[in-house]
Structure formats: C-alpha cells, structure tokens
Scaffold this active site. Structure first.
Site, PDB file in Angstrom:
ATOM      1  N   ASP A 476       0.827  -1.206   0.000  1.00 37.74           N
ATOM      2  CA  ASP A 476       0.000   0.000   0.000  1.00 37.74           C
ATOM      3  C   ASP A 476       0.867   1.264   0.000  1.00 37.74           C
ATOM      4  O   ASP A 476       2.076   1.219   0.281  1.00 37.74           O
ATOM      5  CB  ASP A 476      -0.907  -0.024   1.239  1.00 37.74           C
ATOM      6  CG  ASP A 476      -2.237   0.672   1.010  1.00 37.74           C
ATOM      7  OD1 ASP A 476      -2.320   1.504   0.088  1.00 37.74           O
ATOM      8  OD2 ASP A 476      -3.192   0.404   1.773  1.00 37.74           O
ATOM      9  N   ASP A 546     -10.869   2.050  -3.303  1.00 42.54           N
ATOM     10  CA  ASP A 546     -11.494   1.742  -2.012  1.00 42.54           C
ATOM     11  C   ASP A 546     -13.010   1.755  -2.143  1.00 42.54           C
ATOM     12  O   ASP A 546     -13.721   1.327  -1.231  1.00 42.54           O
ATOM     13  CB  ASP A 546     -11.073   2.777  -0.957  1.00 42.54           C
ATOM     14  CG  ASP A 546      -9.728   2.426  -0.331  1.00 42.54           C
ATOM     15  OD1 ASP A 546      -9.258   1.282  -0.521  1.00 42.54           O
ATOM     16  OD2 ASP A 546      -9.141   3.300   0.328  1.00 42.54           O
TER      17      ASP A 546
HETATM   18  C1  GLA Z   1      -5.801   1.890   2.169  1.00 41.43           C
HETATM   19  C2  GLA Z   1      -6.222   0.749   1.260  1.00 41.43           C
HETATM   20  C3  GLA Z   1      -7.234  -0.127   1.956  1.00 41.43           C
HETATM   21  C4  GLA Z   1      -6.661  -0.635   3.252  1.00 41.43           C
HETATM   22  C5  GLA Z   1      -6.224   0.527   4.122  1.00 41.43           C
HETATM   23  C6  GLA Z   1      -5.502   0.048   5.353  1.00 41.43           C
HETATM   24  O1  GLA Z   1      -6.817   2.806   2.325  1.00 41.43           O
HETATM   25  O2  GLA Z   1      -6.724   1.229   0.048  1.00 41.43           O
HETATM   26  O3  GLA Z   1      -7.583  -1.205   1.124  1.00 41.43           O
HETATM   27  O4  GLA Z   1      -5.575  -1.491   2.997  1.00 41.43           O
HETATM   28  O5  GLA Z   1      -5.349   1.403   3.404  1.00 41.43           O
HETATM   29  O6  GLA Z   1      -5.067   1.086   6.153  1.00 41.43           O
END
Ligand code: GLA
Length: 726
Positions: A476, A546
């Site tokens: 990430d 997301d």
């Molecule tokens: C980001 C990612 C999510 C998740 C969060 C965790 O927002 O897009 O899928 O992994 O971080 O903190």
C-alpha cells in the site's frame, strides 16, 4: 522484417502487428516524422513533406538560400528542441556550461537490435525489435539516442530517449522528456483519466485547441488525480470506429504529457518526467535514461486502442510468471474488521469461507508495531504479538489447516511519527530541516532517495517474508510527498528529488519482488491512486479503488479498462450496505461486477448464513469458468455507464470460440422498452450456444440483431451470458 530502413530515401518503416510508423532523415540530417497509423506499403511518402521557408519563419540553422531548405514550420522532427527556429514545445532543454541552451540534434547513425535492452533501474517492456537512432550535436558534444521498439503481436510502440554528455563539463537538463511524436493536421480530441479517492480514472474527452494541452502530476507519484495516460482521438472517433492514438508513460513519479496543436494545425505529442521542479546534473561522460512510453494506435476506435494496450501490457510488461496464471481468490479482512481484529477473529473469517473456493486470507493493516489505528506503527515491520497472540504463525498455520493461503499488508514507503524507527532515525523521514512537515493520514514518508533507508525497508520487509509462510503481499501507499527534499542529497541535486524517489521505489520493489519470486504482489494506494504501468511491472494487479460499491465500480472499472487490462484490476465483493456510499445491492450484483477483474471478497464472513456461503461458492465456480477470459480475452465495452443507465462488458477469447457478457442496469423504470444489447468481437460465421437463453445463434446475428436483456425488478440488476462455439 519489423524494422526496415530504405537506404536510398533514408526512410525508416517500423511495423507492429498492424501498424506502420515512418520517418526519414532529411538533407539537413534531421529525423523528420512521416506517418503513424494503419499498416501501409513501404512506398515513398516523403512527398507529404513540404519545403521552403515562409516569411518571418527561421531557416534551419545556417541554411539561408540553400536549395531544399527547411524551416521547423515545415519539419516535424522526431525530437523537438529549443532555439533553432522550432517554437513548439521542446523535448529537451539542456543548459550548457557557457549558459547556452541551444541544441541541434542531427542523425549520426543507427542500430537495429533483435531485442530491446532492458533499462537498468527502471521498469520497461520486454522483447521486440528495436531501432536505436543516434542523434548528435557536434557543437556541444551532446547526444540523444532515440529507442523505438515494435512488437509482432501487438499494436504498441515502446519509445524512450537516452541523453548523453560527451563534453568535459556538466550539462544541466532542465527538461528531458521521453518522446515526441507528430500527427498530421486534423481535428483532434484528447481523452484522459482524472479522479480522486474512491472515484479513480474517470474518462474526460475534450477538443484539443491551438496551443498546449497537458496533464501532469507534481506529487512524486502518478496519482488518482490524473493517470499517466493520454489518448488523442480523431474528432469523429467512437468507441468502435476511427483513429485512436494513446500514450502510457511507464513511470510512477511526477510526470507530464502534452498535446500541442501548432500554428500549422499539426499535433505534437510529447512528455515524460515533469520538468516542473526538475533539473538533472548530467556530469561529463554521463548519460540520462528517461522512462519508457507505450504508444498505441488503433483504427478501431477507443476500444481497439484499449485492446492494443491490454495485449502489450499482458505480453510485454507485467510479470510473465503471474500475468496469465489464475489469481488468488481472496478474503481480505480490512472492511470486515478494520484495525480491530484478533487471531480468533481472523481464523473465524477464514473458517467461514473455507471450501467455498476462496483460497487466500489477506491480513490487512494493523498486524505490526503498535498499530491499533492509523496514527502509529508504520515502519516498525515486526509482528505485534500482543494483538496477535501466537504471532503471525498462529494465524498462518490455521489458515493453512483449512486449505487456504496467506497474504499480508505492508506500506513500506511510510513512517509514523509514533514509531520506534522514527524515534531512532527521524532522518529517515522526508523533510526539510527547521520546517514542520505536513501530515497526511497522520504519517510521513520514508526518504527513498537515501540508500540506507532503502536497505532498512528491504531488509525489514524481506525478514518478515523470509520468516513466515506468506504467499501474497498487498503493497500500500497512502499519502503523497509534500516536502521535496532529502538530507541525503547535496543542495544542487535537490531538484532531482522526485525522479530519484521513483528510482528508489523501483529499487525497493525490485529487491523485494525478486527476493520473493513465489509471492504474488498486489499494488494499492489509498485505493487505486497509483494504478500505473510502472507499478504493474512489479505487481501484476492493483487494488482498483477503495470504493467497492457495484454501481460506482461500473464507472471506475469502465474508466480503468480504457488504459489497463481487466486482469490488472483487483475487484472485491464487499458488504451491503456499502461502507463508502451506503448503497444496498444484491450479492449477485456485487459478484457479477467484481468478476470483471481479479476477484475477491472483503467483508466480515463470520456473519454469513449457509445460503450466503452457498451463494459465494456458486459465484466462485462461475468466476472460474470465465477466468481465462478475464486473464487473456479481448474486451469490448458495449454500454457506457457514464452516458447511460446501463453498463456492459463483453470479453471474447482470442480464437473467438468463447465469450462472456455482463450487463448491468442502474435504475429500474416502469414500462421499459425491451433492452437490446448488440454484441461485438465475435466471429460472424461461428454459431454460439447461449445457455442462459437456450439459443444457438450466429455471430452475425448476435452482432447485428443482438439479444434482449430482461433485467429483474429493482435497481442495480445484472445479467450474465456465456457464449460457447457450437
Ligand atoms: C488503504 C487501502 C485499503 C486498506 C487501508 C488500510 O486505504 O486502500 O484497502 O488497505 O489502506 O489502512
């Protein structure tokens, strides 16, 4: 022969699967563009270039009263440069020791290589016959090697430029783009992909105007704001018909792509590393590699252009080992638990779906350091055994015992202020001395331009991956650079920061991915904010957004598919009502939309009923039947959710023996007209059996008469159809 040089006319013909790219070396030694489009015969096409100098327009340097003289008004060199009568956007802007910024890059020879050399330290496409065109400025001992790669199996040309300094002094590069390419005078539109968090890659089509249109990033990442992708379309071009060119920059830092309509009505496309806040010190004897671009062309509209890009990325960019292999079907705990999990909860999430076909549990954020919310712990890549009693191995052993694999989340480029590593090494975080740093999601960023920081990241991530049985990593990246400064760089190198960040990122990706060849990597960036070709070179799929609401996903996945293959898009079924928009949709709808990519689940499965489990099992069985098409098929975007109440994607196998059609209707209306969907991409003469309709029909019928899709009652309904050659 894919690359052909006609010695008499000094014309180069570069031939892709069904395209020709042509330019020639004119009397003055300039490489002058001739054509890029549909495959043509290797005829003499220099007649398209006019000669002569109009009043008020400069001659080529030193060419007064010379017969056959040219001015840049009449010339479209393969590289544009400043100060010699070319008033278009320059491709390169060197600043020599004397203060002189002029350059004239003339033909100095060429080589034709059977295979494209990889770029050291940067992602690039594989294979393909390559022309290296050597251009040189004798006066300044400054050169540019233009690389052109063509592929037999797709309609994409890879291009890049290597600049080199043979002089005894440092040359400062104020601009060093990767390519320039002309198109004949015409009416053009520009298509780009803009967006933000949870609304990534929305297509925008606007007419090009006289002057310069550009898209860029100044964030040291590609970003969700504007993707490093730009298409130029004929004004009449549609999804299925007409000329479409596109440029995809294989780069993950600050970039710029420009389209200039010149005074003669011709178009000039160019771009690469963003030259805002950029200056590269090119020492005596050094060369500078620019990132590669993938340039696609199709005569079959935006859809054809997308298919050319999908083929090129799948066959020449993304990791060969994984790109066409069945993807892990995962359950990710993020939306099921957020930070609030225990070993027991994670095991229960796995137990609830064991045997359904979901084959991997991915443990998301919160397993390391002191991390119970997003305010602390980043950079401390050791297991939080207080939270996860029994450590990672306890969970992994349980997950394995129910027949599943295990995946883990990292955010390697980040550092929390409240972390052991920041307390020990505050200098690892990007920042300018004496200035307060900007926080974003409460965190700072690691200074990847510093080799010591990179070693720390690589060693700590690889230590976890080496110690535990991990099959999958989600990488990430949840914020962007604010303070463009490194304590590890001399003051005159600070304007190299954004590019050096990219090189640092590539270095850690390479060292972590190559040390763990059996681990499958997924990219992520606060959703899909770093969905770019450079990231896909390291990680075969990327979390698309997301926003996992099915209705919203039709638009996000539609836009993303313009530049990226379906197999690159991670698409999950999440809870209903959806956590981002609060919309309730059926499990079937969420599944059908999530099947148009690398599918998975992201919700609390411990609340599943037996019916839910059975439905998930059936969904995965259905996915497995269409998986080959998702991984390798040709995509036809039949209905556009941005302009209609409907969305439909059709995926057809390369041999046209199989296809899958997913249709979606957003809102239901009373007394609707029958909804006819006209298919595309089939073989007119083949007969196809469609079990859902119990019909056998010729491709010609399906592509002209189509089918009538009867959606059920209610909003957000889907229908899927399988087509099998009879
Ligand atoms: C980001 C990612 C999510 C998740 C969060 C965790 O927002 O897009 O899928 O992994 O971080 O903190």
């Amino acid at each position: 022969m894919a690359i052909y040089f006609d010695k008499e006319t000094k014309t180069f013909y570069l031939e892709g699967k069904s395209t020709t790219y042509a330019f020639y070396i004119n009397n003055f030694g300039y490489a002058e563009h001739l054509y890029y489009g549909k495959r043509i015969h290797r005829d003499y096409i220099i007649y398209t270039r006019s000669e002569g100098v109009r009043s008020c327009i400069a001659t080529a340097p030193g060419a007064d009263n010379v017969s056959g003289q040219k001015s840049f008004h009449h010339m479209n060199p393969e590289i544009s440069f400043f100060g010699t009568g070319d008033y278009r956007e320059p491709t390169v802007h060197p600043r020599f020791a004397s203060g002189d910024r002029l350059t004239t890059l003339l033909y100095a020879g060429h080589e034709i290589l059977d295979e494209k050399p990889a770029i050291s330290g940067m992602p690039s496409m594989r294979g393909g016959k390559t022309l290296v065109l050597h251009l040189y400025d004798e006066v300044k001992s400054f050169g540019a090697d233009l690389y052109y790669t063509v592929f037999d199996d797709c309609d994409v040309i890879a291009r890049r430029i290597v600049y080199y300094n043979d002089s005894g002094d440092t040359v400062k590069l104020d601009r060093a783009y990767s390519f320039a390419m002309s198109l004949p005078s015409g009416e053009y539109d520009m298509l780009s992909l803009h967006g933000g968090w949870a609304c990534e890659r929305q297509p925008e089509r606007v007419p090009l105007h006289y002057g310069v249109a550009s898209i860029d990033s100044k964030r040291a990442t590609s970003s969700a704001t504007l993707n490093p992708f730009m298409a130029i379309l004929g004004r009449d071009t549609t999804e299925s018909f007409g000329d479409a060119w596109s440029v995809s920059l294989i780069y993950s830092s600050s970039f710029v792509l420009k389209a200039e309509i010149t005074s003669s009505g011709e178009a000039l496309l160019l771009g690469g590393i963003n030259d805002f806040d950029f200056e590269w010190q090119l020492g005596a004897g050094e060369s500078f590699e620019t990132p590669e671009v993938a340039i696609a062309y199709s005569a079959d509209g935006i859809g054809g252009m997308s298919r050319a890009l999908h083929d090129a990325m799948r066959d020449h960019l993304i990791n060969e080992k994984y790109v066409k292999a069945p993807r892990p079907v995962l359950i990710n705990n993020w939306e099921g638990t957020y930070f609030n999990f225990t070993k027991e909860k994670l095991c229960a999430i796995a137990d609830a779906v064991a045997g359904t076909g979901i084959d991997t549990l991915v443990l998301d954020d919160g397993w390391f350091g002191k991390r119970d919310d997003d305010k602390s712990g980043l950079g401390d890549w050791f297991v939080n055994e207080k939270k996860l009693v029994g450590g990672l191995d306890g969970v992994i052993e349980h997950v394995h015992s129910v027949g599943m694999k295990f995946g883990l989340w990292f955010e390697p480029e980040m550092i929390s202020e409240d972390s052991d590593i920041f307390r020990a090494h505050p200098e690892y975080a990007i920042g300018v001395p004496d200035r307060a740093r900007c926080y974003s999601r409460h965190q700072f960023m690691m200074d990847l331009t510093n080799p010591e920081v990179r070693d720390y990241i690589v060693n700590s991530v690889n230590a976890i991956l080496g110690k535990h049985k991990i099959d999958y990593v989600k990488w990430d990246y949840n914020r962007n650079v604010t303070e463009f400064f490194s304590l590890a760089l001399d003051s005159e190198l600070q304007s190299e920061f954004a590019h050096r960040y990219a090189l640092g990122l590539y270095d850690i990706c390479d060292r972590i991915v190559s040390a763990n060849p059996d681990i499958f990597f997924e990219g992520c960036s606060g959703g899909g904010a770093r969905f770019d070709p450079a990231i896909l070179y390291y990680f075969p799929q990327v979390w698309t957004s997301d926003n996992s609401d099915a209705e919203e996903r039709t638009r996000i996945q539609y836009g993303t598919s313009i530049a990226y293959p379906l197999s690159a898009m991670a698409c999950h079924v999440s809870a209903s009502p959806n956590h981002q928009v609060g919309r309730a949709t059926r499990l079937a709808t969420r599944g059908d939309i999530a099947h148009l990519g690398a599918t998975g689940y992201e919700l609390d499965t411990t609340v599943f009923t037996d019916d839910d489990r059975a439905a998930v099992k059936a969904q995965i069985e259905a996915y497995k039947k269409m998986e080959r098409l998702v991984l390798e098929g040709d995509l036809y975007r039949i209905e556009n959710p941005y302009t209609s109440n409907y969305f439909s994607f059709m995926i057809v196998s390369k041999d046209k023996s199989q296809a899958h059609l997913t249709c979606y209707r957003s809102l239901n209306h009373c007394n609707p007209a029958p909804h006819r969907v006209i298919m595309q991409g089939l073989d007119e003469n083949k007969q196809y059996y469609i079990p859902e309709l119990n019909l056998i029909l010729h491709g010609s019928v399906l592509m002209s008469v189509g089918i009538v899709v009867n959606f059920g009652k209610g909003d957000f309904e889907t229908k899927v159809y399988h087509l099998e050659e009879k």
